[in-house]
Design a protein around this motif. Structure first.
Motif, PDB file in Angstrom:
ATOM      1  N   THR A 127       1.439   1.850   2.680  1.00 29.51           N
ATOM      2  CA  THR A 127       1.838   1.243   1.418  1.00 29.51           C
ATOM      3  C   THR A 127       2.346   2.368   0.535  1.00 29.51           C
ATOM      4  OG1 THR A 127       0.129  -0.438   1.634  1.00 29.51           O
ATOM      5  CG2 THR A 127       1.089  -0.139  -0.544  1.00 29.51           C
ATOM      6  N   GLU A 128       3.526   2.189  -0.045  1.00 26.65           N
ATOM      7  CA  GLU A 128       4.128   3.267  -0.815  1.00 26.65           C
ATOM      8  C   GLU A 128       4.880   2.716  -2.001  1.00 26.65           C
ATOM      9  OE1 GLU A 128       6.829   5.234   1.822  1.00 26.65           O
ATOM     10  OE2 GLU A 128       8.215   3.568   1.886  1.00 26.65           O
ATOM     11  N   GLN A 129       5.178   3.581  -2.945  1.00 24.35           N
ATOM     12  CA  GLN A 129       6.056   3.229  -4.035  1.00 24.35           C
ATOM     13  C   GLN A 129       7.493   3.412  -3.598  1.00 24.35           C
ATOM     14  OE1 GLN A 129       4.812   5.747  -7.259  1.00 24.35           O
ATOM     15  NE2 GLN A 129       3.188   4.346  -7.889  1.00 24.35           N
ATOM     16  N   ASN A 155       6.714  -1.754  -5.048  1.00 29.54           N
ATOM     17  CA  ASN A 155       6.000  -1.200  -3.902  1.00 29.54           C
ATOM     18  C   ASN A 155       6.546  -1.798  -2.620  1.00 29.54           C
ATOM     19  OD1 ASN A 155       4.230   0.304  -5.544  1.00 29.54           O
ATOM     20  ND2 ASN A 155       2.928  -1.498  -5.814  1.00 29.54           N
ATOM     21  N   LYS A 173       9.068  -5.334  -8.463  1.00 31.67           N
ATOM     22  CA  LYS A 173       8.146  -5.301  -9.598  1.00 31.67           C
ATOM     23  C   LYS A 173       8.321  -6.548 -10.457  1.00 31.67           C
ATOM     24  CE  LYS A 173       6.545  -2.135 -13.196  1.00 31.67           C
ATOM     25  NZ  LYS A 173       6.761  -0.802 -13.820  1.00 31.67           N
TER      26      LYS A 173
END
Length: 319
Positions: free
Chosen positions: A155-157, A180, A203
Protein backbone atom coordinates in the motif's frame (compact mmCIF):
# COMPACT_ATOMS: atom_id res chain seq x y z
CA UNK A 1 83.22 26.62 9.40
CA UNK A 2 81.76 26.62 12.89
CA UNK A 3 79.67 29.67 12.08
CA UNK A 4 78.23 28.07 8.93
CA UNK A 5 77.35 24.93 10.83
CA UNK A 6 75.44 26.88 13.47
CA UNK A 7 73.41 28.73 10.81
CA UNK A 8 72.54 25.45 9.08
CA UNK A 9 71.19 23.94 12.31
CA UNK A 10 69.17 27.02 13.19
CA UNK A 11 67.44 27.01 9.80
CA UNK A 12 66.57 23.31 9.82
CA UNK A 13 62.92 22.76 8.79
CA UNK A 14 61.10 21.22 11.74
CA UNK A 15 57.64 21.39 10.11
CA UNK A 16 55.54 18.24 10.47
CA UNK A 17 54.19 17.63 7.01
CA UNK A 18 50.92 15.76 6.43
CA UNK A 19 50.30 12.78 4.18
CA UNK A 20 46.79 12.56 2.68
CA UNK A 21 44.62 9.48 3.06
CA UNK A 22 43.65 7.11 0.25
CA UNK A 23 40.67 5.08 -0.93
CA UNK A 24 40.74 1.38 -1.65
CA UNK A 25 38.90 -0.38 -4.49
CA UNK A 26 35.23 0.50 -5.03
CA UNK A 27 32.74 -2.31 -5.64
CA UNK A 28 29.05 -2.60 -6.62
CA UNK A 29 26.75 -5.27 -5.21
CA UNK A 30 24.63 -5.90 -8.37
CA UNK A 31 25.70 -7.08 -11.81
CA UNK A 32 22.59 -5.68 -13.55
CA UNK A 33 21.13 -2.43 -12.28
CA UNK A 34 17.79 -1.08 -13.47
CA UNK A 35 16.42 2.41 -13.12
CA UNK A 36 14.96 3.04 -9.64
CA UNK A 37 16.71 -0.07 -8.27
CA UNK A 38 18.78 0.29 -5.12
CA UNK A 39 22.43 -0.70 -5.38
CA UNK A 40 25.31 -0.44 -2.92
CA UNK A 41 28.74 1.13 -3.44
CA UNK A 42 31.31 -0.26 -0.97
CA UNK A 43 34.94 0.52 -0.26
CA UNK A 44 37.51 1.43 2.37
CA UNK A 45 39.58 4.44 3.36
CA UNK A 46 43.06 4.64 4.87
CA UNK A 47 43.38 7.71 7.06
CA UNK A 48 46.05 10.28 6.30
CA UNK A 49 49.03 10.94 8.56
CA UNK A 50 49.44 14.14 10.54
CA UNK A 51 46.33 15.70 9.03
CA UNK A 52 44.20 18.08 11.06
CA UNK A 53 40.92 17.10 9.44
CA UNK A 54 39.48 14.73 6.82
CA UNK A 55 36.15 15.57 5.17
CA UNK A 56 34.76 12.51 3.33
CA UNK A 57 31.91 12.77 0.82
CA UNK A 58 30.22 10.79 -1.96
CA UNK A 59 28.45 12.11 -5.04
CA UNK A 60 26.98 10.86 -8.30
CA UNK A 61 27.40 12.55 -11.68
CA UNK A 62 28.95 15.61 -10.06
CA UNK A 63 25.84 16.32 -8.04
CA UNK A 64 25.56 17.64 -4.52
CA UNK A 65 27.86 15.55 -2.31
CA UNK A 66 26.69 13.87 0.89
CA UNK A 67 28.74 12.92 3.92
CA UNK A 68 30.51 9.56 3.75
CA UNK A 69 30.52 7.73 7.06
CA UNK A 70 33.11 5.11 7.94
CA UNK A 71 32.62 2.06 10.10
CA UNK A 72 35.01 1.25 12.93
CA UNK A 73 37.21 -0.71 10.52
CA UNK A 74 37.30 2.25 8.09
CA UNK A 75 34.93 0.72 5.53
CA UNK A 76 31.79 2.20 4.00
CA UNK A 77 28.68 1.07 2.14
CA UNK A 78 26.29 3.52 0.54
CA UNK A 79 22.94 2.67 -1.07
CA UNK A 80 21.66 4.77 -3.96
CA UNK A 81 19.30 4.62 -6.93
CA UNK A 82 19.06 6.56 -10.19
CA UNK A 83 16.06 7.32 -12.36
CA UNK A 84 17.75 7.54 -15.76
CA UNK A 85 19.52 4.82 -17.73
CA UNK A 86 23.09 5.25 -18.93
CA UNK A 87 26.55 5.36 -17.37
CA UNK A 88 26.72 7.23 -14.07
CA UNK A 89 29.93 8.17 -12.25
CA UNK A 90 30.02 7.71 -8.48
CA UNK A 91 32.89 9.58 -6.82
CA UNK A 92 34.17 9.38 -3.25
CA UNK A 93 36.30 12.29 -2.06
CA UNK A 94 38.43 13.11 0.97
CA UNK A 95 39.52 16.69 1.62
CA UNK A 96 42.57 16.51 3.89
CA UNK A 97 43.55 19.59 5.89
CA UNK A 98 47.16 19.98 7.08
CA UNK A 99 50.55 21.28 5.97
CA UNK A 100 51.77 19.56 2.83
CA UNK A 101 55.16 19.61 1.15
CA UNK A 102 53.85 21.54 -1.84
CA UNK A 103 52.88 24.44 0.40
CA UNK A 104 49.15 23.72 0.25
CA UNK A 105 47.03 23.43 3.38
CA UNK A 106 44.43 21.19 1.75
CA UNK A 107 44.67 18.19 -0.53
CA UNK A 108 41.74 16.38 -2.09
CA UNK A 109 41.92 12.70 -3.01
CA UNK A 110 39.22 11.04 -5.08
CA UNK A 111 38.23 7.69 -6.50
CA UNK A 112 35.45 7.01 -9.01
CA UNK A 113 33.57 4.06 -10.42
CA UNK A 114 31.21 3.90 -13.41
CA UNK A 115 27.76 2.46 -12.76
CA UNK A 116 25.94 1.18 -15.84
CA UNK A 117 22.16 1.45 -15.46
CA UNK A 118 19.59 0.06 -17.90
CA UNK A 119 15.92 0.98 -18.15
CA UNK A 120 13.76 -1.22 -15.96
CA UNK A 121 10.76 -2.88 -17.60
CA UNK A 122 8.20 -1.58 -15.09
CA UNK A 123 8.71 0.51 -11.94
CA UNK A 124 11.94 -0.82 -10.39
CA UNK A 125 11.54 -4.32 -11.82
CA UNK A 126 12.27 -6.52 -14.80
CA UNK A 127 9.66 -8.96 -16.05
CA UNK A 128 10.74 -12.45 -15.05
CA UNK A 129 12.49 -11.30 -11.88
CA UNK A 130 12.42 -13.89 -9.14
CA UNK A 131 10.24 -13.41 -6.10
CA UNK A 132 13.38 -12.87 -4.00
CA UNK A 133 14.69 -10.13 -6.32
CA UNK A 134 11.28 -8.44 -6.35
CA UNK A 135 11.25 -8.40 -2.55
CA UNK A 136 14.78 -6.93 -2.53
CA UNK A 137 13.63 -4.13 -4.84
CA UNK A 138 10.75 -3.39 -2.47
CA UNK A 139 12.69 -3.56 0.78
CA UNK A 140 11.96 0.05 1.73
CA UNK A 141 8.20 -0.43 1.53
CA UNK A 142 7.12 -0.88 5.13
CA UNK A 143 3.66 -1.97 3.96
CA UNK A 144 4.91 -4.98 1.99
CA UNK A 145 2.57 -7.92 2.58
CA UNK A 146 3.54 -11.49 1.69
CA UNK A 147 0.58 -13.30 3.22
CA UNK A 148 -0.59 -14.81 -0.06
CA UNK A 149 1.90 -17.20 -1.74
CA UNK A 150 0.77 -16.22 -5.24
CA UNK A 151 1.47 -12.49 -4.98
CA UNK A 152 3.01 -9.66 -2.98
CA UNK A 153 1.08 -6.52 -2.15
CA UNK A 154 2.00 -3.07 -0.92
CA UNK A 155 0.00 0.00 0.00
CA UNK A 156 1.55 3.29 -1.04
CA UNK A 157 0.84 6.93 -1.67
CA UNK A 158 0.75 8.25 -5.22
CA UNK A 159 4.06 9.96 -4.52
CA UNK A 160 6.68 7.60 -3.07
CA UNK A 161 9.23 10.06 -1.76
CA UNK A 162 10.09 12.18 -4.79
CA UNK A 163 9.92 9.32 -7.29
CA UNK A 164 6.95 8.09 -9.31
CA UNK A 165 8.00 4.67 -10.59
CA UNK A 166 5.10 4.43 -13.02
CA UNK A 167 5.42 8.00 -14.31
CA UNK A 168 2.02 8.74 -12.82
CA UNK A 169 2.61 12.20 -11.42
CA UNK A 170 2.09 15.04 -13.84
CA UNK A 171 4.45 17.99 -13.88
CA UNK A 172 1.39 20.22 -13.75
CA UNK A 173 0.26 20.73 -10.16
CA UNK A 174 -3.43 21.05 -11.03
CA UNK A 175 -3.49 17.64 -12.74
CA UNK A 176 -2.00 15.59 -9.92
CA UNK A 177 -4.43 12.94 -8.74
CA UNK A 178 -3.35 12.36 -5.16
CA UNK A 179 -4.55 9.36 -3.23
CA UNK A 180 -3.43 5.89 -2.27
CA UNK A 181 -3.12 2.64 -4.14
CA UNK A 182 -2.71 -1.04 -3.48
CA UNK A 183 -0.12 -2.63 -5.75
CA UNK A 184 -0.10 -6.39 -6.28
CA UNK A 185 2.86 -8.26 -7.74
CA UNK A 186 1.84 -11.54 -9.32
CA UNK A 187 4.11 -14.50 -10.12
CA UNK A 188 3.84 -17.47 -12.44
CA UNK A 189 4.28 -21.11 -11.44
CA UNK A 190 8.06 -20.68 -11.59
CA UNK A 191 7.89 -17.75 -9.15
CA UNK A 192 8.77 -15.24 -11.87
CA UNK A 193 7.17 -11.78 -11.95
CA UNK A 194 4.54 -11.72 -14.69
CA UNK A 195 1.97 -9.04 -13.73
CA UNK A 196 1.59 -5.91 -11.61
CA UNK A 197 -1.88 -4.64 -10.80
CA UNK A 198 -2.84 -1.29 -9.27
CA UNK A 199 -5.99 -0.43 -7.40
CA UNK A 200 -5.68 3.36 -7.31
CA UNK A 201 -8.03 5.03 -4.82
CA UNK A 202 -8.71 8.67 -5.73
CA UNK A 203 -8.65 11.02 -2.78
CA UNK A 204 -11.80 12.68 -4.13
CA UNK A 205 -14.57 10.06 -3.94
CA UNK A 206 -17.41 12.30 -5.11
CA UNK A 207 -19.57 10.62 -7.70
CA UNK A 208 -19.24 13.47 -10.21
CA UNK A 209 -15.43 13.62 -10.02
CA UNK A 210 -14.64 9.95 -10.56
CA UNK A 211 -14.40 9.92 -14.36
CA UNK A 212 -12.09 12.95 -14.16
CA UNK A 213 -9.77 10.85 -11.96
CA UNK A 214 -9.73 8.11 -14.61
CA UNK A 215 -8.97 10.60 -17.39
CA UNK A 216 -6.08 12.14 -15.45
CA UNK A 217 -4.57 8.70 -14.80
CA UNK A 218 -4.43 8.03 -18.53
CA UNK A 219 -3.05 11.50 -19.25
CA UNK A 220 -0.25 11.00 -16.74
CA UNK A 221 0.71 7.66 -18.31
CA UNK A 222 0.79 8.91 -21.89
CA UNK A 223 4.47 9.84 -21.80
CA UNK A 224 5.36 6.15 -21.49
CA UNK A 225 2.39 4.33 -23.02
CA UNK A 226 0.32 4.36 -26.21
CA UNK A 227 -3.42 4.00 -25.55
CA UNK A 228 -6.15 2.50 -27.69
CA UNK A 229 -9.55 4.27 -27.70
CA UNK A 230 -11.68 3.82 -24.61
CA UNK A 231 -14.77 1.63 -24.77
CA UNK A 232 -17.48 0.83 -22.26
CA UNK A 233 -19.09 -2.49 -21.47
CA UNK A 234 -21.50 -4.27 -19.17
CA UNK A 235 -19.34 -5.64 -16.33
CA UNK A 236 -21.85 -8.41 -15.66
CA UNK A 237 -21.47 -10.12 -19.03
CA UNK A 238 -18.66 -8.13 -20.76
CA UNK A 239 -20.94 -7.11 -23.65
CA UNK A 240 -20.16 -3.77 -25.28
CA UNK A 241 -23.51 -3.02 -26.93
CA UNK A 242 -24.99 -0.94 -24.10
CA UNK A 243 -28.22 -2.92 -24.44
CA UNK A 244 -28.66 -2.93 -20.66
CA UNK A 245 -28.85 0.88 -20.57
CA UNK A 246 -31.81 3.17 -21.02
CA UNK A 247 -31.66 5.75 -23.80
CA UNK A 248 -30.78 8.46 -21.28
CA UNK A 249 -28.08 6.31 -19.66
CA UNK A 250 -26.59 5.39 -23.02
CA UNK A 251 -26.50 9.05 -24.06
CA UNK A 252 -24.60 9.92 -20.86
CA UNK A 253 -22.17 7.02 -21.36
CA UNK A 254 -21.59 7.96 -25.02
CA UNK A 255 -20.93 11.60 -24.13
CA UNK A 256 -18.44 10.52 -21.46
CA UNK A 257 -16.75 8.12 -23.87
CA UNK A 258 -16.33 10.90 -26.45
CA UNK A 259 -14.68 13.20 -23.91
CA UNK A 260 -12.34 10.46 -22.69
CA UNK A 261 -11.17 9.76 -26.23
CA UNK A 262 -10.81 13.44 -27.10
CA UNK A 263 -8.11 13.93 -24.46
CA UNK A 264 -10.23 16.37 -22.44
CA UNK A 265 -9.17 17.15 -18.87
CA UNK A 266 -12.29 18.87 -17.50
CA UNK A 267 -16.09 18.87 -17.44
CA UNK A 268 -16.52 15.11 -17.14
CA UNK A 269 -19.86 13.76 -15.90
CA UNK A 270 -20.70 16.94 -14.00
CA UNK A 271 -24.11 15.56 -12.99
CA UNK A 272 -22.67 12.22 -11.80
CA UNK A 273 -24.87 10.08 -14.06
CA UNK A 274 -21.99 7.95 -15.33
CA UNK A 275 -20.46 7.68 -11.87
CA UNK A 276 -23.80 6.34 -10.69
CA UNK A 277 -23.89 3.79 -13.52
CA UNK A 278 -20.42 2.59 -12.57
CA UNK A 279 -21.34 2.42 -8.88
CA UNK A 280 -24.42 0.35 -9.70
CA UNK A 281 -22.33 -2.00 -11.86
CA UNK A 282 -24.26 -1.16 -15.03
CA UNK A 283 -21.28 0.10 -17.04
CA UNK A 284 -17.48 0.12 -16.96
CA UNK A 285 -14.94 1.99 -19.08
CA UNK A 286 -11.60 0.57 -20.19
CA UNK A 287 -8.69 1.18 -22.53
CA UNK A 288 -5.77 -1.04 -23.54
CA UNK A 289 -2.22 0.29 -23.75
CA UNK A 290 1.31 -0.73 -24.67
CA UNK A 291 4.58 0.83 -23.56
CA UNK A 292 6.60 2.86 -26.03
CA UNK A 293 9.63 0.68 -25.33
CA UNK A 294 7.51 -2.37 -26.35
CA UNK A 295 8.25 -4.20 -23.08
CA UNK A 296 4.87 -3.89 -21.39
CA UNK A 297 1.18 -4.01 -22.19
CA UNK A 298 -1.94 -3.68 -20.08
CA UNK A 299 -5.21 -1.91 -19.50
CA UNK A 300 -6.82 0.81 -17.42
CA UNK A 301 -10.42 0.40 -16.24
CA UNK A 302 -13.03 1.82 -13.92
CA UNK A 303 -13.89 -0.14 -10.80
CA UNK A 304 -16.25 0.23 -7.86
CA UNK A 305 -15.97 -2.17 -4.94
CA UNK A 306 -16.04 -2.12 -1.15
CA UNK A 307 -17.93 1.18 -1.33
CA UNK A 308 -15.03 2.92 -3.06
CA UNK A 309 -14.19 4.11 -6.53
CA UNK A 310 -10.91 2.72 -7.87
CA UNK A 311 -8.92 3.11 -11.06
CA UNK A 312 -7.65 -0.34 -11.92
CA UNK A 313 -4.46 -0.56 -13.97
CA UNK A 314 -2.75 -3.81 -14.94
CA UNK A 315 0.74 -4.19 -16.41
CA UNK A 316 2.16 -7.39 -17.88
CA UNK A 317 4.95 -8.43 -20.24
CA UNK A 318 4.33 -7.57 -23.86
CA UNK A 319 5.78 -10.90 -25.00
Amino acid sequence: MTGLSMVSCSEEDKTVYATPGSFGELTIDRTTIGTHQWFTISGSYTHGKDVANEDLTISIDGGLPSTLKLSEDNKFSVEMAVTKSGTHEVTVSATNTGIFHDGEVQQKVEKSIDVNVVASDIRCHFWGDSRETTIENLKYYTTLNQSDPSFLSITEQDMYGTVSYAKEVSATESLRSYGNRVVMYKFDTNNKLNAIQYYCIPKAQQIESYIWSVAIRMLELKNEYNFEPYFYYNPNDNTTTGSNLTAEEKAAADACLEKLNSGATADFDTDGKVGSLIQNNKVAFASKFSSKDEKTKGFIATNYSNNEYHVMIQFEPAN
